[in-house]
Design a protein around this motif. Sequence first.
Motif, mmCIF file in Angstrom:
data_model
loop_
_atom_site.group_PDB
_atom_site.id
_atom_site.type_symbol
_atom_site.label_atom_id
_atom_site.label_comp_id
_atom_site.label_asym_id
_atom_site.label_seq_id
_atom_site.Cartn_x
_atom_site.Cartn_y
_atom_site.Cartn_z
ATOM 1 N N ASP A 148 -1.504 -7.433 -6.687
ATOM 2 C CA ASP A 148 -2.832 -7.333 -5.711
ATOM 3 C C ASP A 148 -2.486 -8.124 -4.592
ATOM 4 N N SER A 155 -5.489 -0.631 1.825
ATOM 5 C CA SER A 155 -6.964 -0.941 1.994
ATOM 6 C C SER A 155 -7.865 -0.394 1.013
ATOM 7 N N GLY A 191 0.757 -1.117 0.075
ATOM 8 C CA GLY A 191 -0.092 -0.075 -0.127
ATOM 9 C C GLY A 191 0.869 1.356 -0.026
ATOM 10 N N PHE A 235 4.690 -2.638 -2.453
ATOM 11 C CA PHE A 235 3.848 -3.503 -3.082
ATOM 12 C C PHE A 235 2.431 -2.711 -3.351
ATOM 13 N N ASP A 236 2.179 -2.474 -4.487
ATOM 14 C CA ASP A 236 0.691 -1.769 -4.606
ATOM 15 C C ASP A 236 0.070 -2.432 -5.932
ATOM 16 N N GLY A 272 -8.256 9.646 12.040
ATOM 17 C CA GLY A 272 -8.505 10.908 11.435
ATOM 18 C C GLY A 272 -7.124 11.375 10.740
ATOM 19 N N SER A 290 -4.045 -0.528 11.294
ATOM 20 C CA SER A 290 -5.407 -0.905 11.523
ATOM 21 C C SER A 290 -5.933 0.638 11.728
ATOM 22 N N SER A 291 -6.949 0.699 12.502
ATOM 23 C CA SER A 291 -8.039 1.820 12.497
ATOM 24 C C SER A 291 -8.474 2.023 14.175
ATOM 25 N N ARG A 351 -1.013 0.041 -7.814
ATOM 26 C CA ARG A 351 -0.757 1.200 -8.563
ATOM 27 C C ARG A 351 0.524 1.573 -8.211
#
Length: 345
Positions: free
Chosen positions: A56, A78, A16, A39-40, A174, A116-117, A42
Amino acid sequence: MATRIRPSSKRCAVIGGSGFLGRHLVEKLLDKGYTVSVFDIRQSYELPGVTFHLGDLCDKQALLTALQDVSLVFHCASPAPASDDKALFQRVNIQGTQTVLQACTEAGVQKVVLTSSASVVFEGTDIKDGREDLPYAKKPIDYYTETKIEQEKLVLKACDKEKGLLTVAIRPHGIFGPRDPQLVPILVDTARRGKMKFIIGDGSNLVDFTFVDNVVHGHILAAESLRPESPICGKAYHITNDEPVRFWDFMSDILVGLGYAAPRYHLPYTLVYGLALLLWLLSLLLRPLVAFKPTFTPMRVALAGTHHFYSCSRAKQDMGYKPVVSLKDGIRCTVESYPHLRHGA
Ligand SMILES: NC(=O)C1=CN([C@@H]2O[C@H](COP(=O)(O)OP(=O)(O)OC[C@H]3O[C@@H](n4cnc5c(N)ncnc54)[C@H](O)[C@@H]3O)[C@@H](O)[C@H]2O)C=CC1
Ligand SMILES: CC(C)=CCC[C@@H](C)[C@H]1CC[C@H]2C3=C(CC[C@]12C)[C@@]1(C)CCC(=O)C[C@@H]1CC3
């Protein structure tokens, strides 16, 4: 007998790494002398010292190529939270994270730091000074949160000192800063459409906003503290600016900084939440006929009208975390980085 070369501890991969947080993390890792593979799906930039692997994260073979000789993996990929594609969230955040963990084990990776979040404990009602021992949300507010919960559980459960894989989860909240594709652009877009006149509720709700450099700092501290004897193994950590602020003051500071008017008129929270729920149901019902995405989703209204701030005392105690940029400086730097979004630009 063939001897296995121990990967260099300064060689890492950022899954990501083309994203908002990922790129800031890559830049700081390079500053600190790491060699970085991104690694992504795009490639969004080029930088000396960074090797891009397009693929992917659900594809183990593609991951294995990118993880060769890597000892440390940051997983910050994500789908965008605004999406409502349940299957995509499940595929990428759950199955994909399982694949990442398998690939890490097979490639001999020693440390995995997951982004994480803090939202994994948020159910749409007030959280004040929330600690990491709050239970996961029983009724997550969207598919993003639902799958971030499963993802975090998978990564923490995979921590196994015997097998030589150490894991930790960072829970930011945030995130804002230069190049953020979400917070400031959504805010400015809403203002340009004349919809930023209203404050939902009495405007006193406190929220954490975290400048991206602090999130990066938390990730690198976690990676560098992750050793078999460390208390952080297999645990989750809130990383914030540690300066809860009124949601509407923060929004106003950004808007005024960019030359727009601050919201002034108050609307009752329950009324706006009810309307948002109605609109969301309508958008689901009408989906086969017309596709429209309401600005005021129930999730966004809940984020804008409730308290949600978190304690980062666990990160301070276990890894010596302290924000490196204040909220005031973070806001100034962010506003300066969006000249093209200024009023009249
Ligand atoms: N932005 C925020 O306020 C917060 C973000 N987070 C988490 O931080 C992480 C990074 O978020 P952002 O940088 O804001 O998002 P972003 O959307 O800018 O970056 C995510 C990156 O993941 C990549 N990606 C998506 N699906 C992929 C797949 N199947 N395989 C490989 N790469 C894939 C995307 O191409 C993108 O470059 C995410 O895990 C997010 O859940 C957590 C809390 C708050
Ligand atoms: C603290 C935290 C988790 C922030 C997340 C970022 C976004 C979810 C916010 C960024 C801009 C915000 C925003 C609104 C909701 C939350 C955001 C999308 C509104 C749509 C809320 C209702 C309004 O009056 C307009 C707001 C525009 C900006």
